[in-house]
Write a protein that holds these residues in place. Structure first.
Motif, short mmCIF file in Angstrom:
data_model
loop_
_atom_site.label_atom_id
_atom_site.label_comp_id
_atom_site.label_asym_id
_atom_site.label_seq_id
_atom_site.Cartn_x
_atom_site.Cartn_y
_atom_site.Cartn_z
N THR A 1 8.35 25.63 6.07
CA THR A 1 7.68 24.54 6.80
C THR A 1 7.12 23.49 5.85
N ASP A 2 6.05 23.82 5.14
CA ASP A 2 5.36 22.84 4.29
C ASP A 2 6.24 22.31 3.16
N VAL B 1 5.42 29.06 4.30
CA VAL B 1 5.13 27.81 3.59
C VAL B 1 6.40 27.19 3.01
N ARG C 1 0.96 25.84 -3.36
CA ARG C 1 0.39 24.70 -2.64
C ARG C 1 1.43 23.58 -2.62
N PRO C 2 1.74 23.05 -1.46
CA PRO C 2 2.76 21.99 -1.37
C PRO C 2 2.47 20.78 -2.24
#
Length: 275
Positions: free
Chosen positions: A99-100, A96, A53-54
Motif C-alpha cells: 500500500t504505502d 506497507v 517508513r515510506p
C-alpha cells in the motif's frame, strides 16, 4: 562506516539469495528455512527494512524489494508449516509494501497469490463479513482476471449455494499448492456444519452414509471424526450413533433438517453413480 555498511548489505543479499534458492527447492527443509527467515528478519530490523517508513530517504528501492521478497517467502513458508498466525503476521508486515510503498516499487507477482490465501483464510474461519470487506476494496477487473482471486470467490459462492461437493472437488484445482491447506481447513468447517445437522436430524446413520455426507474416503477418517464429536460406532452393524445430548430437539423441529440431510444424501449417491 561505509565499509561496514557495504559488508552488511553484501551479507544481507547473500542470505536473501540462499533463502530464495532453498525455498524454490523441492527438497527444502522447513526447519532450515525457518532458521534462515529468523536470521534475515533480524538483519532487516537492524537496517530499518522490516517495517520501513515510506518517507525514509535512506532506503533504496533494491533494499525494499529484497525485504518484500523475504516477507513473501515467510508468508508462503508459514502456510507450508501450517502456522496461520505466522502467516497473518507476515501479511501485516507486507501491508506497507503493498500500500504505502506501492508507488515506489514495481508490482509483486506474489501479491495476488497471497491476497487469495488471505481470502481463503477468512473463508475457512467463517469470517464472511471480513471476506466481503476485502473484496469491496479490489478492482472488479482484478477479481475477474486473477485465478488466485477467482478461486476463493468461487468457493464462497459454492458455500452460499450449499454446493459442498464443489468445494470438495476444488482440492484438485488449486492455483497454487499452498491453497490446498486452507481448502482442507474449509472442509473441516463444512464437516462441522453437516455434523451438527446430522446430530439433530438422526439418532444414527450407516457409516457409509455418514462418510458420504461428510466427504470422507475411508472408515478410519469417519472413526477419527466420530471420536472427536463423541459419537459411538457399532462395529458389527457399521452404524454411527449420535449421543443423546446431541438430540434435544424433538418432533416436527427435526423434519426440515431430516429432509435436507436425506436430499443431500440422495444427491451424493446419484453423483457417485454418475462419476
Amino acid at each position: 562506516m561505509a565499509s561496514s555498511s557495504s559488508s552488511s548489505s553484501s551479507s544481507l543479499r547473500a542470505q536473501h539469495s540462499a533463502l530464495l534458492s532453498a525455498f524454490q527447492s523441492s527438497s527444502a527443509d522447513p526447519k532450515s528455512l525457518g532458521s534462515q527467515l529468523t536470521k534475515l528478519k533480524i538483519a532487516l530490523t537492524q537496517q530499518g527494512l522490516l517495517a520501513p517508513r515510506p518517507d525514509d530517504p535512506s532506503l533504496s528501492k533494491d533494499d525494499l524489494l529484497l525485504a518484500r521478497d523475504v516477507l513473501e517467502v515467510g508468508a508462503f513458508w508459514s502456510i507450508r508449516v501450517k502456522d496461520v498466525r505466522g502467516f497473518e503476521r507476515y501479511m501485516d508486515l507486507l501491508r506497507v509494501f503493498y500500500t504505502d510503498l506501492s508507488a515506489q516499487l514495481p508490482p509483486s507477482s506474489n501479491h495476488e497469490p497471497l491476497l487469495g490465501l488471505t481470502l481463503l483464510r477468512l473463508l475457512a474461519s467463517n469470517a464472511i463479513a471480513q471476506f466481503h470487506l476485502i473484496l469491496e476494496t479490489l478492482p472488479p477487473s482484478l477479481l475477474s482476471s486473477s485465478p488466485y482471486l477467482q478461486h476463493p470467490v468461487h468457493l464462497e459462492r459454492c458455500l452460499m449455494e450449499g454446493s459442498y461437493s464443489k468445494v470438495w472437488r476444488s482440492r484438485a484445482q488449486v492455483p497454487r499448492e499452498e491453497y490446498r491447506y486452507f481448502v482442507e481447513e474449509l472442509m473441516g468447517t463444512i464437516r462441522g456444519e453437516i455434523a451438527s445437522c446430522e446430530e439433530k436430524a438422526y439418532s444414527s446413520l450407516p457409516m457409509r452414509d455418514a462418510a458420504t455426507l461428510l466427504f470422507f474416503e475411508s472408515a478410519g477418517e469417519v472413526s477419527k471424526f466420530a471420536a472427536e464429536r463423541g459419537w459411538q460406532i457399532n462395529p458389527s452393524t457399521q452404524t454411527v450413533h449420535f449421543t443423546p445430548q446431541q438430540q434435544q430437539q424433538q418432533g416436527n423441529q427435526l423434519d426440515p433438517k431430516r429432509a435436507m440431510i436425506a436430499s443431500n444424501l440422495q444427491f451424493a449417491r446419484e453423483l457417485e453413480s454418475i462419476v
